[in-house]
Scaffold this motif. Structure first.
Motif, PDB file in Angstrom:
ATOM      1  N   ALA A 157      35.345 -23.951  31.546  1.00  0.00           N
ATOM      2  CA  ALA A 157      34.739 -24.991  30.712  1.00  0.00           C
ATOM      3  C   ALA A 157      33.865 -25.923  31.545  1.00  0.00           C
ATOM      4  O   ALA A 157      34.195 -26.259  32.691  1.00  0.00           O
ATOM      5  CB  ALA A 157      35.830 -25.798  30.008  1.00  0.00           C
ATOM      6  N   SER A 158      32.752 -26.332  30.975  1.00  0.00           N
ATOM      7  CA  SER A 158      31.818 -27.204  31.678  1.00  0.00           C
ATOM      8  C   SER A 158      32.354 -28.627  31.808  1.00  0.00           C
ATOM      9  O   SER A 158      32.935 -29.172  30.865  1.00  0.00           O
ATOM     10  CB  SER A 158      30.481 -27.239  30.922  1.00  0.00           C
ATOM     11  OG  SER A 158      29.590 -28.152  31.506  1.00  0.00           O
ATOM     12  N   SER A 159      32.168 -29.206  32.992  1.00  0.00           N
ATOM     13  CA  SER A 159      32.534 -30.614  33.253  1.00  0.00           C
ATOM     14  C   SER A 159      31.291 -31.340  33.737  1.00  0.00           C
ATOM     15  O   SER A 159      31.132 -31.614  34.938  1.00  0.00           O
ATOM     16  CB  SER A 159      33.647 -30.704  34.302  1.00  0.00           C
ATOM     17  OG  SER A 159      34.827 -30.078  33.868  1.00  0.00           O
ATOM     18  N   PRO A 160      30.365 -31.626  32.832  1.00  0.00           N
ATOM     19  CA  PRO A 160      29.071 -32.187  33.242  1.00  0.00           C
ATOM     20  C   PRO A 160      29.161 -33.496  34.017  1.00  0.00           C
ATOM     21  O   PRO A 160      28.335 -33.759  34.891  1.00  0.00           O
ATOM     22  CB  PRO A 160      28.335 -32.372  31.916  1.00  0.00           C
ATOM     23  CG  PRO A 160      29.395 -32.384  30.863  1.00  0.00           C
ATOM     24  CD  PRO A 160      30.456 -31.465  31.370  1.00  0.00           C
ATOM     25  N   ALA A 161      30.173 -34.318  33.713  1.00  0.00           N
ATOM     26  CA  ALA A 161      30.291 -35.601  34.415  1.00  0.00           C
ATOM     27  C   ALA A 161      30.910 -35.440  35.796  1.00  0.00           C
ATOM     28  O   ALA A 161      30.999 -36.402  36.556  1.00  0.00           O
ATOM     29  CB  ALA A 161      31.128 -36.578  33.588  1.00  0.00           C
ATOM     30  N   GLY A 162      31.319 -34.231  36.143  1.00  0.00           N
ATOM     31  CA  GLY A 162      31.995 -33.993  37.419  1.00  0.00           C
ATOM     32  C   GLY A 162      31.083 -33.636  38.568  1.00  0.00           C
ATOM     33  O   GLY A 162      31.565 -33.266  39.653  1.00  0.00           O
ATOM     34  N   SER A 163      29.776 -33.721  38.374  1.00  0.00           N
ATOM     35  CA  SER A 163      28.835 -33.507  39.468  1.00  0.00           C
ATOM     36  C   SER A 163      27.687 -34.493  39.307  1.00  0.00           C
ATOM     37  O   SER A 163      27.399 -34.948  38.191  1.00  0.00           O
ATOM     38  CB  SER A 163      28.303 -32.069  39.471  1.00  0.00           C
ATOM     39  OG  SER A 163      27.716 -31.747  38.228  1.00  0.00           O
ATOM     40  N   ALA A 164      27.043 -34.829  40.413  1.00  0.00           N
ATOM     41  CA  ALA A 164      26.029 -35.883  40.344  1.00  0.00           C
ATOM     42  C   ALA A 164      25.079 -35.843  41.534  1.00  0.00           C
ATOM     43  O   ALA A 164      25.344 -35.190  42.544  1.00  0.00           O
ATOM     44  CB  ALA A 164      26.711 -37.249  40.287  1.00  0.00           C
ATOM     45  N   ILE A 165      23.972 -36.557  41.389  1.00  0.00           N
ATOM     46  CA  ILE A 165      23.054 -36.811  42.494  1.00  0.00           C
ATOM     47  C   ILE A 165      23.374 -38.209  43.009  1.00  0.00           C
ATOM     48  O   ILE A 165      23.252 -39.190  42.269  1.00  0.00           O
ATOM     49  CB  ILE A 165      21.583 -36.733  42.044  1.00  0.00           C
ATOM     50  CG1 ILE A 165      21.273 -35.344  41.478  1.00  0.00           C
ATOM     51  CG2 ILE A 165      20.651 -37.046  43.214  1.00  0.00           C
ATOM     52  CD1 ILE A 165      19.863 -35.207  40.930  1.00  0.00           C
ATOM     53  N   LEU A 166      23.810 -38.291  44.255  1.00  0.00           N
ATOM     54  CA  LEU A 166      24.190 -39.575  44.855  1.00  0.00           C
ATOM     55  C   LEU A 166      23.094 -40.084  45.778  1.00  0.00           C
ATOM     56  O   LEU A 166      22.399 -39.301  46.430  1.00  0.00           O
ATOM     57  CB  LEU A 166      25.480 -39.414  45.658  1.00  0.00           C
ATOM     58  CG  LEU A 166      26.714 -38.908  44.907  1.00  0.00           C
ATOM     59  CD1 LEU A 166      27.904 -38.807  45.866  1.00  0.00           C
ATOM     60  CD2 LEU A 166      27.050 -39.801  43.725  1.00  0.00           C
ATOM     61  N   ILE A 167      22.974 -41.389  45.836  1.00  0.00           N
ATOM     62  CA  ILE A 167      22.039 -42.036  46.758  1.00  0.00           C
ATOM     63  C   ILE A 167      22.778 -43.172  47.466  1.00  0.00           C
ATOM     64  O   ILE A 167      23.746 -43.717  46.939  1.00  0.00           O
ATOM     65  CB  ILE A 167      20.791 -42.576  46.021  1.00  0.00           C
ATOM     66  CG1 ILE A 167      21.206 -43.506  44.873  1.00  0.00           C
ATOM     67  CG2 ILE A 167      19.931 -41.439  45.512  1.00  0.00           C
ATOM     68  CD1 ILE A 167      20.034 -44.167  44.172  1.00  0.00           C
ATOM     69  N   PRO A 168      22.343 -43.542  48.678  1.00  0.00           N
ATOM     70  CA  PRO A 168      23.012 -44.632  49.393  1.00  0.00           C
ATOM     71  C   PRO A 168      22.954 -45.936  48.595  1.00  0.00           C
ATOM     72  O   PRO A 168      22.029 -46.168  47.805  1.00  0.00           O
ATOM     73  CB  PRO A 168      22.197 -44.740  50.690  1.00  0.00           C
ATOM     74  CG  PRO A 168      21.602 -43.383  50.867  1.00  0.00           C
ATOM     75  CD  PRO A 168      21.294 -42.905  49.488  1.00  0.00           C
ATOM     76  N   GLN A 169      23.934 -46.774  48.818  1.00  0.00           N
ATOM     77  CA  GLN A 169      24.055 -48.026  48.073  1.00  0.00           C
ATOM     78  C   GLN A 169      22.806 -48.902  48.195  1.00  0.00           C
ATOM     79  O   GLN A 169      22.373 -49.519  47.222  1.00  0.00           O
ATOM     80  CB  GLN A 169      25.277 -48.794  48.570  1.00  0.00           C
ATOM     81  CG  GLN A 169      25.621 -50.019  47.750  1.00  0.00           C
ATOM     82  CD  GLN A 169      26.871 -50.700  48.279  1.00  0.00           C
ATOM     83  OE1 GLN A 169      27.130 -50.713  49.475  1.00  0.00           O
ATOM     84  NE2 GLN A 169      27.676 -51.259  47.376  1.00  0.00           N
ATOM     85  N   ASN A 170      22.207 -48.914  49.369  1.00  0.00           N
ATOM     86  CA  ASN A 170      21.041 -49.783  49.595  1.00  0.00           C
ATOM     87  C   ASN A 170      19.716 -49.039  49.463  1.00  0.00           C
ATOM     88  O   ASN A 170      18.668 -49.531  49.899  1.00  0.00           O
ATOM     89  CB  ASN A 170      21.126 -50.430  50.970  1.00  0.00           C
ATOM     90  CG  ASN A 170      21.155 -49.390  52.088  1.00  0.00           C
ATOM     91  OD1 ASN A 170      21.268 -48.186  51.824  1.00  0.00           O
ATOM     92  ND2 ASN A 170      21.067 -49.850  53.328  1.00  0.00           N
ATOM     93  N   SER A 171      19.718 -47.864  48.858  1.00  0.00           N
ATOM     94  CA  SER A 171      18.500 -47.061  48.735  1.00  0.00           C
ATOM     95  C   SER A 171      17.504 -47.699  47.768  1.00  0.00           C
ATOM     96  O   SER A 171      17.882 -48.352  46.787  1.00  0.00           O
ATOM     97  CB  SER A 171      18.848 -45.652  48.229  1.00  0.00           C
ATOM     98  OG  SER A 171      17.682 -44.909  47.945  1.00  0.00           O
ATOM     99  N   SER A 172      16.236 -47.472  48.039  1.00  0.00           N
ATOM    100  CA  SER A 172      15.182 -47.971  47.146  1.00  0.00           C
ATOM    101  C   SER A 172      14.977 -47.051  45.943  1.00  0.00           C
ATOM    102  O   SER A 172      14.249 -47.393  45.014  1.00  0.00           O
ATOM    103  CB  SER A 172      13.866 -48.100  47.922  1.00  0.00           C
ATOM    104  OG  SER A 172      13.440 -46.827  48.399  1.00  0.00           O
ATOM    105  N   ILE A 173      15.620 -45.900  45.972  1.00  0.00           N
ATOM    106  CA  ILE A 173      15.508 -44.944  44.867  1.00  0.00           C
ATOM    107  C   ILE A 173      16.218 -45.500  43.642  1.00  0.00           C
ATOM    108  O   ILE A 173      17.403 -45.839  43.700  1.00  0.00           O
ATOM    109  CB  ILE A 173      16.109 -43.583  45.260  1.00  0.00           C
ATOM    110  CG1 ILE A 173      15.334 -42.975  46.428  1.00  0.00           C
ATOM    111  CG2 ILE A 173      16.114 -42.619  44.076  1.00  0.00           C
ATOM    112  CD1 ILE A 173      15.956 -41.723  47.009  1.00  0.00           C
TER     113      ILE A 173
END
Length: 372
Positions: A157-173
């Motif tokens: 079964a798909s767990s869409p909320a269980g993966s993500a694109i992370l960025i550093p806390q202080n990133s400008s992104i």
């Protein structure tokens, strides 16, 4: 031809014998001193398989559509050991010991081998080091493209909320379009790879707009912490652990993007010779999935010390997971074919892949698939 293959290995500085012999350390965990490019590793495994086949008189079932008679257990071919490849995201199955309890009365033992991600697991399956295992939706596509032999057994079964694109806390992104020109770390050929591709398309970006850094989870985390990459695409429990330890921000998760989960796969030989064992394995997995759905707190408490993750972080990962198996049917096959077509269109695999070449007949699935 075999001599030509080995000369090419030597020319590239690759020892196929060494590759096969260093697969496991004394804890039965896969050991990689360095991560080989995924396609090259699969070619290595394929050539090994050809070599062993040429040197052996043993017949191996490798038909893409075996007959019904080939699926009946026989005393001579029945496996007495199930070599099960797993990742940390599925360690509960090992921890609870349900397969051992189910299979031991039939004199079948279970050997567990841990892998950092799906591509490495399927490399081992291709060279015959494991029989059964689970991966995300992408690894089988890269494996098939490299000529690996594998068989889809059941969907996860798909767990869409269980993966993500992370960025550093202080990133400008701040948004997906800000990834243009940035270094993004992820495991090549994994579910994270597909999430990135789909997220970029959603933002109107091309895959060529980012600078991919193909790194296994542990290496990707190290690069992320050191600031060597601008973003990291990852799945639970690594995702939850990184959120807590690095205070990383979530740029986007898989909600609204991921339409399928992963798969349980096996070698064709194992499935065709051991259908009753496969049936027992899937029934126990489904029972555990149903139990987990109703007992998330106990799941978190069980896994936290095993994974070395604090309880609150483990709760987070457990609560955003969807439990359950999904039958291999036309809908799932078509979704998976779409994944294959996407990777081919982006020229990330060298040839078109037919997912149906790695599936059984409806009757064969009906014989061992649990009711969902």
């Amino acid at each position: 031809m075999i001599n030509l293959i080995f000369r090419r290995f030597i020319a590239k500085g690759i020892s196929p014998v060494k590759f096969r012999n260093i697969l496991f350390n004394n804890q039965h965990k896969l050991f990689f001193s360095s991560v080989l490019p995924i396609m090259g590793a699969f070619v290595t495994g394929l050539c090994l398989s050809l070599l062993f086949a040429a040197c052996s008189s043993t017949s191996i079932v490798n038909s893409s559509n075996p007959s019904a008679t080939s699926v009946s257990n026989s005393a001579s071919n029945k496996a007495t050991v199930v070599r099960f490849g797993y990742q940390k995201s599925n360690i509960l199955l090992r921890t609870k010991g349900v397969l051992e309890k189910r299979l031991s009365p039939n004199d079948i033992s279970v050997q567990w081998i841990e892998f950092p991600a799906g591509p490495q697991l399927l490399e081992a399956m291709n060279v015959g080091s494991i029989d059964f295992g689970h991966v995300g939706e992408s690894p089988p596509i890269f494996a098939q493209a490299a000529g690996a032999s594998l068989t889809y057994v059941a969907g996860i079964a798909s767990s869409p909320a269980g993966s993500a694109i992370l960025i550093p806390q202080n990133s400008s992104i701040q948004k997906l379009t800000d990834l243009k020109g940035k270094k993004v770390a992820f495991q090549k050929g994994s579910s994270a790879h597909l999430l990135l591709v789909q997220a970029l398309e959603k933002a109107g970006l091309k895959y060529t707009n980012i600078e991919p850094k193909y790194l296994a989870p542990a290496d990707a985390r190290a690069a992320f912490v050191k600031g060597s990459v601008d973003a990291w695409v990852i799945w639970d429990p690594f995702y939850a652990a990184a959120q807590e330890a690095t205070k990383a921000r979530v740029l986007i998760d898989g909600t609204g993007i991921n339409k399928q989960g992963g798969y349980y796969l096996a070698t064709r030989k194992f499935v065709t010779e051991n259908p009753q064992t496969v049936k027992a394995i899937l029934e126990e997995i489904q029972n555990l999935e149903e139990w987990s759905k109703q007992n998330r707190e106990e799941v978190a408490k069980t896994l936290a010390p095993v994974l070395g993750i604090d309880l609150e972080t483990m709760r987070k990962a457990t609560n955003r997971r969807t439990f359950g198996l999904v039958p291999i049917d036309d809908n799932l096959i078509n979704l998976q074919q779409g994944v294959a077509d996407t990777y081919y269109k982006l020229k990330l695999i060298p040839k078109k892949v037919s997912v149906r070449d790695a599936v059984l007949t409806k009757e064969q699935y009906a014989a061992f698939s649990p009711k969902t």
